[in-house]
Design an enzyme around this catalytic site. Structure first.
Site, PDB file in Angstrom:
ATOM      1  N   LYS A  29       0.819  -1.218   0.000  1.00 36.82           N
ATOM      2  CA  LYS A  29       0.000   0.000   0.000  1.00 36.82           C
ATOM      3  C   LYS A  29       0.851   1.265   0.000  1.00 36.82           C
ATOM      4  O   LYS A  29       0.474   2.255  -0.618  1.00 36.82           O
ATOM      5  CB  LYS A  29      -0.962   0.008   1.187  1.00 36.82           C
ATOM      6  CG  LYS A  29      -0.307   0.130   2.549  1.00 36.82           C
ATOM      7  CD  LYS A  29      -1.336   0.067   3.667  1.00 36.82           C
ATOM      8  CE  LYS A  29      -0.688   0.078   5.042  1.00 36.82           C
ATOM      9  NZ  LYS A  29      -0.020   1.311   5.375  1.00 36.82           N
ATOM     10  N   THR A  30       2.008   1.254   0.689  1.00 36.72           N
ATOM     11  CA  THR A  30       2.851   2.456   0.735  1.00 36.72           C
ATOM     12  C   THR A  30       3.372   2.779  -0.661  1.00 36.72           C
ATOM     13  O   THR A  30       3.471   3.952  -1.039  1.00 36.72           O
ATOM     14  CB  THR A  30       4.014   2.275   1.734  1.00 36.72           C
ATOM     15  OG1 THR A  30       3.473   1.892   3.002  1.00 36.72           O
ATOM     16  CG2 THR A  30       4.790   3.575   1.908  1.00 36.72           C
ATOM     17  N   ASP A 215      -3.758   7.254   4.732  1.00 43.95           N
ATOM     18  CA  ASP A 215      -3.288   5.890   4.985  1.00 43.95           C
ATOM     19  C   ASP A 215      -3.971   5.344   6.243  1.00 43.95           C
ATOM     20  O   ASP A 215      -4.406   6.113   7.096  1.00 43.95           O
ATOM     21  CB  ASP A 215      -1.767   5.933   5.181  1.00 43.95           C
ATOM     22  CG  ASP A 215      -1.159   4.543   5.230  1.00 43.95           C
ATOM     23  OD1 ASP A 215      -1.808   3.591   4.769  1.00 43.95           O
ATOM     24  OD2 ASP A 215      -0.018   4.419   5.728  1.00 43.95           O
ATOM     25  N   GLU A 216      -4.050   4.009   6.370  1.00 43.40           N
ATOM     26  CA  GLU A 216      -4.614   3.350   7.564  1.00 43.40           C
ATOM     27  C   GLU A 216      -5.996   3.909   7.906  1.00 43.40           C
ATOM     28  O   GLU A 216      -6.292   4.224   9.063  1.00 43.40           O
ATOM     29  CB  GLU A 216      -3.663   3.519   8.766  1.00 43.40           C
ATOM     30  CG  GLU A 216      -2.254   3.014   8.547  1.00 43.40           C
ATOM     31  CD  GLU A 216      -2.145   1.486   8.541  1.00 43.40           C
ATOM     32  OE1 GLU A 216      -3.204   0.808   8.564  1.00 43.40           O
ATOM     33  OE2 GLU A 216      -1.013   0.974   8.492  1.00 43.40           O
ATOM     34  N   GLN A 246      -7.629  -5.224   9.617  1.00 40.08           N
ATOM     35  CA  GLN A 246      -6.515  -4.820  10.485  1.00 40.08           C
ATOM     36  C   GLN A 246      -6.897  -3.674  11.416  1.00 40.08           C
ATOM     37  O   GLN A 246      -6.037  -2.966  11.920  1.00 40.08           O
ATOM     38  CB  GLN A 246      -5.296  -4.433   9.639  1.00 40.08           C
ATOM     39  CG  GLN A 246      -4.690  -5.605   8.890  1.00 40.08           C
ATOM     40  CD  GLN A 246      -3.379  -5.246   8.236  1.00 40.08           C
ATOM     41  OE1 GLN A 246      -2.343  -5.139   8.884  1.00 40.08           O
ATOM     42  NE2 GLN A 246      -3.411  -5.042   6.933  1.00 40.08           N
ATOM     43  N   ARG A 605       2.245 -11.049  10.105  1.00 38.91           N
ATOM     44  CA  ARG A 605       3.597 -10.466  10.279  1.00 38.91           C
ATOM     45  C   ARG A 605       4.658 -11.450   9.790  1.00 38.91           C
ATOM     46  O   ARG A 605       5.795 -11.057   9.533  1.00 38.91           O
ATOM     47  CB  ARG A 605       3.900 -10.163  11.761  1.00 38.91           C
ATOM     48  CG  ARG A 605       3.004  -9.172  12.479  1.00 38.91           C
ATOM     49  CD  ARG A 605       2.776  -7.906  11.721  1.00 38.91           C
ATOM     50  NE  ARG A 605       1.544  -7.978  10.959  1.00 38.91           N
ATOM     51  CZ  ARG A 605       1.233  -7.157   9.961  1.00 38.91           C
ATOM     52  NH1 ARG A 605       2.087  -6.220   9.580  1.00 38.91           N
ATOM     53  NH2 ARG A 605       0.096  -7.266   9.309  1.00 38.91           N
TER      54      ARG A 605
END
Length: 672
Positions: A29-30, A215-216, A246, A605
């Site tokens: 996503k970044t 973002d997020e 998330q 993770r």
């Protein structure tokens, strides 16, 4: 663009209307956000100064800035805003402080300052209610995040207790305003109020920010959602990136339903899903997908990977919590030796910080190096809080919390009675403690000896403030610590000379950070003054608590919450038991869905291997109790799991294995 997959490219190029990018864990996503910024500048013709990207941590904002700087030239990126939500709010208030009713150089109260003020108000209201301070701080924070003012809170109070909290909320806000100060929640609430009340200010910021990226997005609360909505206006030129699976911060006001609300508020919303994962093996992703499918979904998605099937997921049952910690330590040693791995390749995740204590003892026993993320922060150290107190007073002498923090540091023999007398007079006059010292009437309320000491302090502070604003500020501020003989005071109040030296080094490190903040904008159109530089430093303290950069070779220990956004080759998740994960509170309150999302975050993770552990028995209040394995173990695909230790484990055998592994490791080190 050639480095992006088709869905990522589509998200970058889409500019026809509002866009929601549902980005699964590890889906890049970044890269999408940073390349979209470059695309907006280079192909859509929007100058950098008219683009803003917001996220939740300084670390994420820094990473975005660095990536953008590699994609576009410095000239093209000039004026680009990449910041946290709270930094954006701070910039708006700085520019519109007059309309918001604040003087320049306002202070920002951190959680401890706010708590001290609330404690004073509670004690004044009811001397026996001091233990309520944490509860009322949470309630007020929730009210502010839900954009509810004291009048609303009072009129909607359900009982006498809520009525009392609403009255204290009103007093708390009044005192903040009197101190020319804001708390952390105000940094979002006040810009929202400004945009709602003043169309001129709202229009100005909408013209300035022609495209917004967030973002997020699943972590936004109500006030942040409103801020975004007011900033994008009718044009609705925005891209938000989020993942409802998330969302793990409901306890601090995050609303994953904000993703759903977008579709209602923007019927033309385009939704693009990023489902290709670049991090984990297919087996790990299948376990994550099957687990999270037990939660209800508005948006369906399924992660997939080209990294191959990978190792089976191991579930280790141990006899006790002691055996669990020991097994994790020996497994790490064993895997390191057999595969030639680094210690930094391993992470152990847990639900609560208390779980790490036993694990630390075992790692120490086997001489395994480790690092706990989220330990004591730089800004929580007492010497740094002292220095920050002085910095805050230099830009706002009316900051009572800072005044009380440093008035006796180092000791000036100003007693609590003197400060109580001064505080009583200041409250009567509705002025700050510092201003009260300059009042003629104060002589009738504070003893002569105490007042003399206070006024000498105030006179010195006045002179230092003038010098900070008329000379090069950094040498003046450094001189401040020499004037008050702070280093000598540290030596008197530290256990060893070495500890005192380290503490003084922390103060100089802070000064160096202030100098760099000032120099970073020197010569630019937005050149910072000393007030702005200190305000940024205060905000950095509250947002980031300065995570120490540590890339040394150590096993990483961290909570599941702290692991979000990180990845590790080999992951252990411990304590897979009912009432630990999922947590007892979530079982009682029926909030299992968030715990399942937390487990999903933990699983995703892992890049190569995932090991889950639980104890068959655990001590509770001095008694051994039989545990119930976590329901999440039953919700994962059985064909991908390997269970070990179903029979009773032999403690001596486990220790023997650990010692053998350690001997082999030491042998390897000697060979090197």
């Amino acid at each position: 663009m050639s480095q992006l997959n088709p869905r990522q490219r589509e998200a970058v190029r889409y500019l026809e209307g509002p866009l929601l990018v549902l980005a699964g864990a590890g889906s890049g996503k970044t890269s999408v956000i940073t390349r979209k910024i470059a695309h907006l500048i280079e192909h859509a013709g929007i100058p950098g100064r008219h683009i803003a990207a917001v996220t939740f941590t300084n670390k994420a904002a820094r990473e975005m800035k660095e990536r953008v700087s590699r994609l576009v030239s410095k000239a093209e990126a000039r004026g680009l805003m990449v910041s946290t939500f709270h930094n954006l709010g701070l910039n708006i208030i700085r520019e519109e402080h007059e309309a918001a009713g604040y003087h320049p150089g306002f202070s920002i109260f951190d959680a401890e300052d706010a708590k001290a003020l609330l404690r004073d108000l509670l004690m004044k209201d009811s001397p026996d209610s001091g233990d309520e301070v944490n509860e009322i701080q949470t309630v007020i924070s929730n009210w502010k995040n839900d954009l509810r003012d004291p009048a609303y809170a009072l009129s909607h109070a359900r009982d006498e207790r809520e009525q009392r909290f609403a009255v204290i909320y009103e007093h708390y806000n009044t005192y903040l305003k009197a101190y020319n100060a804001l708390d952390f929640d105000d940094l979002i609430r006040i810009p929202v109020q400004l945009f709602q009340q003043y169309s001129v200010i709202r229009d100005k910021w909408q013209r300035r920010i022609r495209y917004l990226l967030v973002d997020e997005y699943q972590d936004t609360n109500l006030s942040q959602y409103e801020l975004v909505k007011l900033l994008v206006g009718q044009r609705a030129a925005f891209t938000v990136v989020g993942d409802d699976d998330q969302s793990i911060y409901a306890w601090r006001g995050a609303r994953p339903e904000n993703l759903v609300q977008l579709k209602t508020d923007y019927p033309s919303l385009r939704i693009i899903k990023l489902e290709q994962n670049y991090r984990s093996t297919s087996r790990i992703l299948r376990a994550a997908n099957v687990l999270i499918a037990n939660n209800p979904h508005v948006f369906e998605k399924s992660l997939w990977s080209e990294h191959g099937i990978g190792d089976e997921i191991r579930i280790l049952r141990t006899r006790s919590e002691d055996a669990e910690a020991e097994r994790i330590a020996t497994e790490i040693l064993d895997m390191k030796l057999k595969r030639g791995l680094e210690f930094r390749d391993f992470a152990v995740l847990y639900r609560g910080n208390h779980q790490s204590r036993l694990l630390e003892m075992k790692l120490q026993a086997y001489q395994l190096p480790y690092r706990i993320s989220g330990g004591q922060s730089f800004f929580s150290r007492s010497e740094v809080k002292d220095a920050m107190g002085y910095l805050r007073l230099l830009i706002n002498p009316d900051d009572d919390a800072a005044f009380l923090r440093v008035v006796n540091v180092p000791r000036r023999e100003i007693g609590p009675t003197t400060l109580e007398q001064l505080g009583h007079y200041a409250r009567q006059r509705k002025i700050s403690l510092f201003r009260a010292l300059h009042d003629i009437g104060v002589t009738e309320h504070v003893t002569e000896r105490g007042l003399d000491k206070l006024r000498r302090f105030a006179h010195w502070l006045d002179a230092t403030c003038r010098r900070v604003h008329s000379e090069d500020p950094i040498p003046v501020i450094k001189q401040l610590f020499t004037d008050i003989e702070y280093e000598e005071w540290l030596h008197q109040n530290s256990n060893t000379p070495k500890q005192a030296e380290r503490r003084m080094e922390n103060v100089w490190f802070l000064m160096d950070g202030l100098r760099k903040t000032l120099e970073s904008d020197r010569g630019t159109a937005d050149e910072l003054g000393i007030e702005d530089a200190i305000t940024r430093l205060i905000l950095r303290d509250m947002l980031e608590q300065r995570e120490e950069e540590d890339d040394s070779d150590k096993v990483q220990l961290l909570t599941l919450h702290a692991s979000k956004g990180l990845e590790f080759p080999h992951v252990f998740i411990m304590g897979l038991e009912e009432e630990i994960l999922p947590h007892r509170t979530s079982i009682e309150e029926g909030t299992i869905e968030e715990e399942r999302r937390l487990m999903y975050v933990g699983i995703t993770r892992a890049r190569q291997t995932l090991t889950l552990t639980f104890a068959a028995q655990r001590k509770q209040y001095g008694e051994k109790i039989e545990t119930i394995p976590s329901r999440f173990l039953d919700e994962m695909p059985p064909d991908d799991l390997v269970w070990e230790g179903i029979g009773d484990l032999n403690r001596e055998e486990n220790q023997r294995k650990g010692k053998a592994t350690l001997s082999a490791l030491l042998g390897n080190l000697r060979d090197d």
